[in-house]
Design an enzyme around this catalytic site. Structure first.
Site, PDB file in Angstrom:
ATOM      1  CG  LEU A 147      -1.798   1.179   1.458  1.00 57.72           C
ATOM      2  CD1 LEU A 147      -2.957   1.103   0.476  1.00 57.72           C
ATOM      3  CD2 LEU A 147      -2.311   1.198   2.884  1.00 57.72           C
ATOM      4  CG  HIS A 148       2.335   2.994  -3.012  1.00 58.77           C
ATOM      5  ND1 HIS A 148       2.165   1.657  -3.325  1.00 58.77           N
ATOM      6  CD2 HIS A 148       2.336   3.655  -4.193  1.00 58.77           C
ATOM      7  CE1 HIS A 148       2.078   1.519  -4.639  1.00 58.77           C
ATOM      8  NE2 HIS A 148       2.175   2.719  -5.185  1.00 58.77           N
TER       9      HIS A 148
END
Length: 187
Positions: A147-148
């Protein structure tokens, strides 16, 4: 030398006979983008051992382009930015989906995103932002395994002919200089 290999220069433009006519376009070479195009540093699978977002926190801030470290997340410059100051907020924990974040992770990602906007606006005068997460490959995530959240600063006229027609992004500052500027303004 055959006629196809002959060339001449007129007013800074090189004409090659047999090859084509000059198109009067300037060329900006961005060889660093080839790593992105080839998928270098992109994890082969979803394991944390293959993940650049898991590797970055083990590096120094300068080497990893880390702008700020929090308790559950960190802010890092994008190696292949869409605009100067483009950074990402990532949880330390290797997870792919926003729904998998803990309340603490979600809160810190949100707080860091707000702080990133304030810092970038303060040092560069950004007048707008694109904020977002691409969840999964089908949604456009380049690295779907970790996730980013992207924080992309925007200015009037920044989406001119270069990226639209020229398929080129121009960045006026080295990433190391941008990292130092944002990191010093963060606290």
């Amino acid at each position: 030398m055959s006629a196809a290999d002959e060339s001449r220069e007129e007013g800074g433009t090189i004409f090659q006979s047999g090859v084509g006519r000059a198109d009067d376009l300037d060329r900006l070479w961005t060889p660093h983008r080839m790593a992105y195009i080839r998928g270098e540093n992109k994890p082969a699978d979803a394991t944390s051992g293959e993940c650049p977002f898991c590797r970055v926190p083990t590096l120094s801030d300068v080497e990893g382009l880390v702008v700020h470290r929090g308790e559950t997340a960190y802010a890092v410059l994008n190696l292949y930015p869409y605009a100067p100051g483009h950074l990402m907020v990532c949880p330390y924990r290797h997870l792919a989906d926003y729904t998998e974040t803990t309340d603490a992770e979600a809160a810190e990602i949100a707080a860091m995103t707000k702080r990133a906007m304030s810092v970038i606006r303060g040092v560069s005068g950004a007048e707008g932002f694109n904020i977002g997460m691409n969840q999964g490959h089908i949604a456009g995530a380049g690295i779907a395994a970790h996730l980013h959240q992207h924080v992309v600063p925007r200015w009037p006229g920044d989406q001119n002919f270069m990226p639209i027609i020229g398929r080129t992004k121009t960045l006026p500052e080295l990433l190391a200089d941008t990292r130092a500027l944002l990191a010093s303004a963060w606290d």
